[in-house]
Structure formats: structure tokens, C-alpha cells
Design a protein around this motif. Structure first.
Motif, short mmCIF file in Angstrom:
data_model
loop_
_atom_site.label_atom_id
_atom_site.label_comp_id
_atom_site.label_asym_id
_atom_site.label_seq_id
_atom_site.Cartn_x
_atom_site.Cartn_y
_atom_site.Cartn_z
N ALA A 16 -43.21 39.46 -8.24
CA ALA A 16 -43.92 38.82 -9.24
C ALA A 16 -43.24 39.10 -10.43
O ALA A 16 -43.00 38.34 -11.31
N VAL A 17 -42.89 40.32 -10.82
CA VAL A 17 -42.10 40.68 -12.25
C VAL A 17 -40.78 40.31 -12.04
O VAL A 17 -40.50 39.35 -13.06
N ASP A 18 -40.14 40.25 -10.67
CA ASP A 18 -38.80 39.42 -10.88
C ASP A 18 -38.91 37.91 -10.84
O ASP A 18 -38.07 37.54 -11.51
N ILE A 19 -39.85 37.56 -10.39
CA ILE A 19 -40.06 36.16 -10.38
C ILE A 19 -40.38 35.48 -11.96
O ILE A 19 -39.83 34.63 -12.69
N GLY A 20 -41.14 36.33 -12.54
CA GLY A 20 -41.43 36.30 -13.93
C GLY A 20 -40.18 36.46 -14.72
O GLY A 20 -39.93 35.53 -15.84
N ALA A 23 -38.01 33.44 -14.01
CA ALA A 23 -38.52 31.86 -14.77
C ALA A 23 -38.34 32.13 -16.40
O ALA A 23 -37.94 31.04 -16.78
N ALA A 24 -38.37 33.25 -17.03
CA ALA A 24 -38.13 33.28 -18.34
C ALA A 24 -36.52 33.29 -18.85
O ALA A 24 -36.21 32.47 -19.75
N ALA A 30 -32.62 26.82 -20.11
CA ALA A 30 -32.83 25.34 -20.38
C ALA A 30 -33.04 25.01 -21.67
O ALA A 30 -32.50 23.99 -22.15
N VAL A 31 -33.59 25.93 -22.62
CA VAL A 31 -33.68 25.78 -24.16
C VAL A 31 -32.18 25.49 -24.62
O VAL A 31 -31.75 24.64 -25.57
N ARG A 32 -31.32 26.57 -24.33
CA ARG A 32 -30.01 26.57 -24.85
C ARG A 32 -29.20 25.13 -24.39
O ARG A 32 -28.41 24.58 -25.04
N GLY A 33 -29.50 24.82 -23.21
CA GLY A 33 -28.70 23.55 -22.67
C GLY A 33 -29.23 22.22 -23.46
O GLY A 33 -28.45 21.37 -23.69
N ALA A 34 -30.34 22.25 -23.68
CA ALA A 34 -31.18 21.11 -24.51
C ALA A 34 -30.59 21.11 -25.65
O ALA A 34 -30.14 20.12 -26.34
N GLU A 35 -30.48 22.39 -26.41
CA GLU A 35 -29.74 22.36 -27.83
C GLU A 35 -28.43 21.99 -27.77
O GLU A 35 -28.20 21.30 -28.73
N GLU A 36 -27.74 22.25 -26.73
CA GLU A 36 -26.50 22.13 -26.76
C GLU A 36 -26.13 20.37 -26.57
O GLU A 36 -25.18 19.78 -27.16
N LEU A 37 -27.05 19.93 -25.80
CA LEU A 37 -26.92 18.56 -25.55
C LEU A 37 -27.45 17.55 -26.81
O LEU A 37 -26.85 16.65 -27.18
#
Length: 136
Positions: A16-20, A23-24, A30-37
Motif C-alpha cells: 500500500a505504501v509503494d502504491i501510494g 501514485a504521488a 502529470a502536473v509537470r506534463g500539463a504545465e509543459e503543454l
């Protein structure tokens, strides 16, 4: 509690820790990719505006030159000022295009090719500009 059950619960907790953590990391990516777009979109919009400005200045210069043909004297200072404006605009276009090309090279995407004469978009493989006919 049974030792095997504790071991199983520990493994579930670690999973569960690894999955968390995964996910983080994905969310951050994803945020970095959106900012670059968004930034790429801004740069492309700025390029479109700059190219339109170049075309407007070229049209104004053309009207001045045509005026000399019809007998209207052209103010050489105005003509040279417009040519300098075009030089500045094309310099900014080159700078933005270079920045965009650097960002896109890392992504495996080919940068947009622009005519050095009029700033019109060209396609890979073009030898002459489709807008003004200049050699690329």
C-alpha cells in the motif's frame, strides 16, 4: 496473532505504501506534463502572433513601395523603421522556435520548420517556401 498473518499484513502495508508513492510520483509527473503543454501552447500562440505582425509589416512595406510606383514619395525613415521591426520580430520568432525545438527534441517530436524570409510554416522536405517561394 499468528506470525504468518502478521507477515502478510506487513507485506500488504508495504504494498500500500509503494502504491501510494507511485501514485504521488505519477500525479507529480502529470502536473509537470500539463504545465509543459500549457507553456508549449503559449509559445505556439506567441509565434502565430509574431508571424502575423511580420506579415502586417511586410504588407505596409509593400504599400510604401507601391506608392513610389504611383508617384507618392516614400519616407525612407518609415521604411527602415518597419524593416527594423521585422528584424526584431524575426529574432523573437527564432528565439521562441529554438526554445520550442529544444523542448520537442527531448520528446522525439520534430520542431516546426519556418521560412526564414516570411515566417510561414513549412513541411519537412520542402525546399522552397509555400508562402513566398524563398529557398529554405
Amino acid at each position: 496473532m499468528d506470525e504468518k498473518l502478521q507477515e502478510l499484513l506487513y507485506k500488504v502495508q508495504m504494498a500500500a505504501v509503494d502504491i501510494g508513492n507511485t501514485a504521488a510520483a505519477l500525479a507529480t509527473s502529470a502536473v509537470r506534463g500539463a504545465e509543459e503543454l500549457v507553456e508549449t501552447g503559449r509559445q505556439k500562440a506567441r509565434l502565430i502572433d509574431l508571424k502575423a505582425e511580420v506579415n502586417l509589416r511586410l504588407r505596409e512595406i509593400g504599400e510604401l513601395v507601391y506608392g513610389t510606383h504611383t508617384g507618392e514619395p516614400a519616407d525612407s525613415e518609415v521604411l527602415f523603421a518597419k524593416l527594423r521591426e521585422i528584424d526584431e520580430l524575426k529574432s523573437e520568432i527564432a528565439q521562441i522556435s529554438g526554445t520550442a525545438a529544444q523542448g520537442e527534441e527531448g520528446e522525439g517530436v520534430q520542431a516546426e520548420i519556418c521560412c526564414p524570409n516570411c515566417g510561414a510554416a513549412a513541411q519537412a522536405g520542402d525546399i522552397y517556401c509555400r508562402g513566398c517561394g524563398a529557398r529554405l
